[in-house]
Each structure stands twice: as structure tokens, then as C-alpha cells.
Design an enzyme around this catalytic site. Structure first.
Site, short mmCIF file in Angstrom:
data_model
loop_
_atom_site.label_atom_id
_atom_site.label_comp_id
_atom_site.label_asym_id
_atom_site.label_seq_id
_atom_site.Cartn_x
_atom_site.Cartn_y
_atom_site.Cartn_z
N SER A 1 -47.99 -31.34 -19.36
CA SER A 1 -47.97 -32.85 -19.00
C SER A 1 -46.86 -33.81 -19.66
O SER A 1 -46.64 -34.76 -18.97
CB SER A 1 -49.47 -33.35 -19.54
OG SER A 1 -49.46 -33.40 -20.91
N ASN B 1 -41.55 -25.41 -7.28
CA ASN B 1 -42.81 -24.88 -6.47
C ASN B 1 -44.10 -25.69 -6.82
O ASN B 1 -45.20 -24.98 -6.16
CB ASN B 1 -42.72 -23.49 -6.48
CG ASN B 1 -42.92 -22.65 -7.89
OD1 ASN B 1 -42.90 -23.44 -9.01
ND2 ASN B 1 -43.13 -21.44 -8.04
N ASP C 1 -48.48 -12.11 -9.58
CA ASP C 1 -49.78 -11.62 -9.45
C ASP C 1 -49.49 -10.26 -10.11
O ASP C 1 -48.34 -9.84 -10.69
CB ASP C 1 -50.10 -11.36 -7.97
CG ASP C 1 -48.85 -10.48 -7.16
OD1 ASP C 1 -48.22 -9.66 -7.77
OD2 ASP C 1 -48.71 -10.60 -5.86
N TYR D 1 -46.14 -7.68 -10.09
CA TYR D 1 -44.98 -8.24 -10.80
C TYR D 1 -45.34 -7.99 -12.25
O TYR D 1 -45.26 -8.56 -13.12
CB TYR D 1 -44.90 -9.68 -10.65
CG TYR D 1 -43.57 -10.36 -10.87
CD1 TYR D 1 -42.18 -9.93 -10.21
CD2 TYR D 1 -43.29 -11.14 -12.01
CE1 TYR D 1 -41.05 -10.41 -10.55
CE2 TYR D 1 -41.93 -11.59 -12.43
CZ TYR D 1 -40.89 -11.21 -11.44
OH TYR D 1 -39.57 -11.72 -11.82
N PHE E 1 -39.95 -16.91 -14.88
CA PHE E 1 -38.92 -18.17 -14.78
C PHE E 1 -39.86 -19.36 -14.27
O PHE E 1 -41.01 -19.47 -13.74
CB PHE E 1 -37.83 -17.88 -13.72
CG PHE E 1 -37.00 -16.78 -14.15
CD1 PHE E 1 -35.84 -16.93 -14.59
CD2 PHE E 1 -37.30 -15.39 -13.70
CE1 PHE E 1 -34.88 -16.11 -15.05
CE2 PHE E 1 -36.23 -14.32 -14.20
CZ PHE E 1 -35.19 -14.61 -14.73
#
Length: 143
Positions: A63, A75, A81, A84, A92
Site C-alpha cells: 500500500s 501489470n 504459476d 515457473y 521480478f
């Protein structure tokens, strides 16, 4: 639940819960970063994980991230998931700077939680939903 984690630096503070405050876990910048307004950078978080099958990690800004550093996550929410999970699959934070800023190694810039995958859904088309209308977008008003 045990989760295997790889740290890319001995200087990075280890992950931990902030007891009693949240079930989200803070992530830290794994290097010093300097950004000018309008610049983008993938900020390394210095970790890789082997998530259990059927789970994913959701990564969002803290926040205070914008207030403290003037960056936003491009993004809006990152999803990692369980596929990876390789030795070089470092996490990152995709940052866009709205002002000149400096981020130091170990500054807390984002947070994550691990969630079970959504169950398989079937969508049934209908002309009428049957619930009461709330009045449209933004309908709860200002109080």
C-alpha cells in the site's frame, strides 16, 4: 505447507510473515535501482520458488509503494504459476516510475500470497440473472 525457495543473494533479507498483521508476505528489491520519471524496469526480487501443484502466487504492490517510491506495477497484479520453478526463474516486479526515484536493496516494494488455482468453471448463458440490480457501475455512492 512447505515451499522450496532459492535466494539469489546472501544479502537479501529472508521471507517471513509479519505476525498478526496479514497473511501477505513482503518482497524486497534485490538490488539498488535508480529510475527517472517515465522509465520502466523489471526490478529483481531475488527469489525463485517451487510452488506446489495446483497453486500460484499473486504479487501486488504494498500500500505504501507508490507513496514511498513513486512507482506503479505495470501489470497491476503478477501471477506466478507452479511451472515457473527453475533455478533461474527469478521473480521480478515490473515497475514504471512516475517521478525520479531510488530504491535500495532490501526495500520492501511488493507483497505476495499463495492461492489455490480457481476450480474449472462452466458458463451457462441466460437472458435473465434474477438478482436485484444495484444501479450500475459506481452505484454505491459517496457517504
Amino acid at each position: 505447507m512447505n515451499i522450496r525457495i532459492k535466494y539469489f543473494s546472501d544479502k537479501l533479507e529472508r521471507l517471513r510473515y509479519v505476525d498478526g498483521k496479514s497473511d501477505w508476505i513482503d518482497l524486497r528489491a534485490a538490488e539498488d535501482v535508480e529510475l527517472k520519471a517515465g522509465e520502466f524496469k523489471l526490478i529483481p526480487l531475488g527469489i525463485a520458488m517451487e510452488l506446489p501443484r495446483g497453486y500460484e502466487a499473486h504479487i501486488v504492490p504494498r500500500s505504501s509503494t507508490f507513496k514511498n517510491f513513486g512507482i506503479i506495477q505495470t501489470n497491476h497484479m503478477g501471477v506466478v504459476d507452479e511451472s515457473y520453478c527453475g533455478d533461474n526463474d527469478q521473480w521480478f516486479f515490473p515497475a514504471y516510475a512516475l517521478r525520479d526515484t531510488q530504491i535500495r536493496m532490501n526495500d520492501r516494494i511488493c507483497q505476495f500470497r499463495i492461492m489455490e488455482h480457481q476450480p474449472a468453471l462452466l458458463f451457462e448463458e441466460t437472458e435473465v440473472l434474477g438478482g436485484p440490480d444495484r444501479g450500475g457501475h459506481g452505484s454505491t455512492g459517496k457517504n
